[in-house]
Motif scaffolding. Structure first.
Motif, PDB file in Angstrom:
ATOM      1  N   ASP A 203     -23.142  29.293 -36.552  1.00 10.83           N
ATOM      2  CA  ASP A 203     -24.021  28.343 -36.166  1.00 10.83           C
ATOM      3  C   ASP A 203     -23.654  27.035 -36.752  1.00 10.83           C
ATOM      4  OD1 ASP A 203     -26.206  26.670 -35.333  1.00 10.83           O
ATOM      5  OD2 ASP A 203     -27.715  27.544 -36.295  1.00 10.83           O
ATOM      6  N   PRO A 204     -23.171  25.963 -35.941  1.00 11.92           N
ATOM      7  CA  PRO A 204     -22.748  24.551 -36.513  1.00 11.92           C
ATOM      8  C   PRO A 204     -24.084  23.874 -37.159  1.00 11.92           C
ATOM      9  CG  PRO A 204     -21.974  24.825 -34.389  1.00 11.92           C
ATOM     10  CD  PRO A 204     -23.051  26.056 -34.585  1.00 11.92           C
ATOM     11  N   ASN A 205     -25.107  24.211 -36.576  1.00 18.83           N
ATOM     12  CA  ASN A 205     -26.257  23.388 -37.288  1.00 18.83           C
ATOM     13  C   ASN A 205     -26.727  23.842 -38.632  1.00 18.83           C
ATOM     14  OD1 ASN A 205     -26.486  21.874 -34.725  1.00 18.83           O
ATOM     15  ND2 ASN A 205     -27.720  23.368 -33.909  1.00 18.83           N
ATOM     16  N   SER A 206     -26.591  25.128 -38.903  1.00 21.04           N
ATOM     17  CA  SER A 206     -27.153  25.607 -40.132  1.00 21.04           C
ATOM     18  C   SER A 206     -25.889  25.907 -41.138  1.00 21.04           C
ATOM     19  CB  SER A 206     -27.953  26.694 -39.905  1.00 21.04           C
ATOM     20  OG  SER A 206     -27.195  27.765 -39.397  1.00 21.04           O
ATOM     21  N   GLN A 207     -24.795  26.331 -40.718  1.00 26.10           N
ATOM     22  CA  GLN A 207     -23.765  26.912 -41.567  1.00 26.10           C
ATOM     23  C   GLN A 207     -22.433  25.756 -41.702  1.00 26.10           C
ATOM     24  OE1 GLN A 207     -23.504  30.641 -39.125  1.00 26.10           O
ATOM     25  NE2 GLN A 207     -22.772  31.427 -40.867  1.00 26.10           N
ATOM     26  N   LEU A 208     -22.221  24.969 -40.837  1.00 28.29           N
ATOM     27  CA  LEU A 208     -21.168  24.005 -40.984  1.00 28.29           C
ATOM     28  C   LEU A 208     -21.436  23.105 -41.915  1.00 28.29           C
ATOM     29  CD1 LEU A 208     -18.513  23.640 -39.671  1.00 28.29           C
ATOM     30  CD2 LEU A 208     -19.532  21.954 -37.957  1.00 28.29           C
ATOM     31  N   GLN A 209     -20.600  22.777 -42.867  1.00 29.27           N
ATOM     32  CA  GLN A 209     -20.545  21.692 -43.687  1.00 29.27           C
ATOM     33  C   GLN A 209     -20.397  20.450 -43.147  1.00 29.27           C
ATOM     34  OE1 GLN A 209     -21.368  21.462 -47.126  1.00 29.27           O
ATOM     35  NE2 GLN A 209     -21.013  19.066 -46.957  1.00 29.27           N
ATOM     36  N   ASP A 210     -21.309  19.335 -43.550  1.00 29.89           N
ATOM     37  CA  ASP A 210     -21.132  18.008 -43.332  1.00 29.89           C
ATOM     38  C   ASP A 210     -19.560  17.474 -43.354  1.00 29.89           C
ATOM     39  OD1 ASP A 210     -21.365  15.352 -42.416  1.00 29.89           O
ATOM     40  OD2 ASP A 210     -23.055  15.039 -43.682  1.00 29.89           O
ATOM     41  N   SER A 211     -19.113  16.786 -42.557  1.00 31.05           N
ATOM     42  CA  SER A 211     -17.635  16.276 -42.816  1.00 31.05           C
ATOM     43  C   SER A 211     -17.591  15.050 -43.156  1.00 31.05           C
ATOM     44  CB  SER A 211     -16.987  16.323 -41.223  1.00 31.05           C
ATOM     45  OG  SER A 211     -17.599  15.577 -40.125  1.00 31.05           O
TER      46      SER A 211
END
Length: 469
Positions: A238-246
């Motif tokens: 889930d990009p919204n909850s799991q992906l670290q901000d770049s």
């Protein structure tokens, strides 16, 4: 248990407002000052990583960069000297690939696991350049990260890794190239980044038996934020909850250090038991699985990424940026530099004084002197000294002068006389300063910078910069 024991990051003080490149663009990118390069930034990150670490316990230092100032000369030894590590040290340089940072990280973990090193530091930095007017000029940023790998006090254990090798001409630079070359963007993204990174992450998930939903954070290197989100969704995250901000709109794509800077940010907000997935790309892909331990509660970085994001000076003058990057002439200082000859014997003789910034403390009266002398200026005792490291000492500006004629890019050049905490005085240049703020009594700290390049030798020394909250 082998894994991360400490970390440090570094982002340059200067930012370029993207509107200076092209009207209407929003955001900014970090760029190295005229006296910075990948070595100086790696030193800054390494020193932060060494907070509360006994330097004598560090057995290895691996430097990774695609923009090393030297084509043939080990840069890791410069970083090790400036960080004041010992001579009984394994050093190595990694380069030529955007995933050289994780290549060095895996080598460090292997060294610790094999017992050939107890603590191994990886220092990664890049100052890649996109051609003026190109999309890379807008998206590239400069920055560094340093990670200590050990088997005691581990805050995030390295549980598994998986790598894929893939030969493709998507991003490259030859020895003669100043700017990064690239193939057609869709080909590079689909056939290179997406397919290869998917294989590496998929291989890691399969080999460990883990599911996407079990990870608290995923840290994906990506040529652009949209590709990272697309890849995450494809792999079941889930990009919204799991992906670290770049932080793409704040610092830009910092090359080989990019994923490790994001990993440091992810660790800052992690709790015991969290599972982190790190993936990097560059003629193949590396995927690494970390599990956060109870030791994360005691991790207190010298400076976190938030410090560097908030402490900045935004430049909207494109010409200033071109000067700092060396694209326009004028960055060579024309004043005589009072730090000795650039002859190899002189540079070798002065490593302790110039690179390690060692002064001396008198064993009779305790007075601190820089540069080192044989006779104490206070009590006049001869040859009764012990070395003292001044690079991590703060100081105050005792006096300063401004030189308006010697440099175009650094005008006016600020030259200060500093008094160190605990004693000692030295004269040096100031950098990363706003001239109107320079004053007597100003708190400063030391920073490793390049003075100039002459006779194809890059000369490094220490400068003072203002202490910022």
């Amino acid at each position: 248990m082998v894994g991360i024991t400490s970390m440090g990051v570094y982002v340059p003080f200067l930012r370029l407002g993207l509107g200076a490149i092209k009207k209407g663009l929003r955001g900014e990118r970090a760029f190295a000052n005229f006296d910075e390069d990948s070595i100086t930034m790696a030193v800054a990150a390494a020193i932060d990583c060494l907070k509360d670490v006994d330097r004598k316990c560090v057995d290895a230092l691996y430097f990774a960069s695609t923009t090393c100032p030297y084509k043939e000369k080990q840069a890791a030894t410069i970083v090790a000297s400036a960080a004041d590590l010992g001579e009984n040290l394994i050093t190595a340089d990694y380069g030529n690939s955007l995933r050289c940072g994780t290549s060095a990280l895996r080598s460090a973990a292997d060294a610790v696991a094999a017992g050939s090193a107890k603590h191994a530091m990886v220092a990664v930095a890049d100052t890649r350049m996109g051609a003026p007017g190109s999309i890379f000029e807008q998206s590239f940023g400069d920055g560094a990260a340093a990670i200590m790998i050990g088997n005691e006090g581990v805050v995030a254990s390295l549980e598994a890794s998986y790598s894929v090798c893939h030969e493709i001409m998507d991003i490259w630079r030859t020895e003669e190239d100043i700017y990064v070359n690239a193939s057609e963007s869709r080909f590079a993204n689909v056939e290179g980044y997406m397919k290869t990174t998917e294989k590496a992450v998929g291989g890691l998930l399969k080999s460990t038996g883990l599911k996407a939903e079990q990870f608290s954070k995923i840290v994906f290197y990506s040529p652009d934020p949209g590709s990272a989100a697309k890849l995450a969704r494809k792999l079941g995250f889930d990009p919204n909850s799991q992906l670290q901000d770049s932080f793409a709109g704040l610092i830009g794509n910092t090359g080989s250090s990019y994923a490790l800077i994001m990993l440091a940010a992810a660790l800052e907000s992690s709790t015991p038991g969290d599972k982190l997935l790190l993936a990097t790309y560059g003629n193949g892909a590396d995927a690494l699985f970390f599990e956060v331990t109870e030791e994360i509660k005691s991790l207190q970085p010298a400076r976190n990424l938030g410090f560097y994001l908030s402490n900045k000076h935004v430049i909207d003058d494109y010409r200033t940026y071109l000067f700092c990057r060396g694209i326009l002439p004028g960055t060579s200082l024309i004043y005589p530099v009072p730090f000795g000859s650039l002859s190899p014997p002189a540079l070798s003789r002065d490593v302790s004084k110039n690179l390690k910034l060692h002064g001396v403390r008198c064993l009779s009266c305790g007075a601190v002197q820089y540069p080192p002398q044989r006779v104490c200026a206070n009590c006049h005792e001869k040859d009764r000294f012990e070395p003292i490291r001044l690079s991590d000492k703060r100081g105050k500006v005792f006096s300063f002068s401004l030189d308006h004629v010697s440099s175009i890019v650094d005008s006016p050049a600020a030259i200060a006389i500093l008094d160190f905490e605990g004693g000692g005085r030295m004269e040096c240049f100031m950098t990363d300063r706003i001239v109107e703020e320079v004053k007597i009594g100003m708190d400063v700290e030391m920073t490793f910078r390049r003075l100039f390049k002459r006779e194809n030798i890059v000369n490094y020394f220490w400068k003072a910069k203002p202490v910022r909250p």
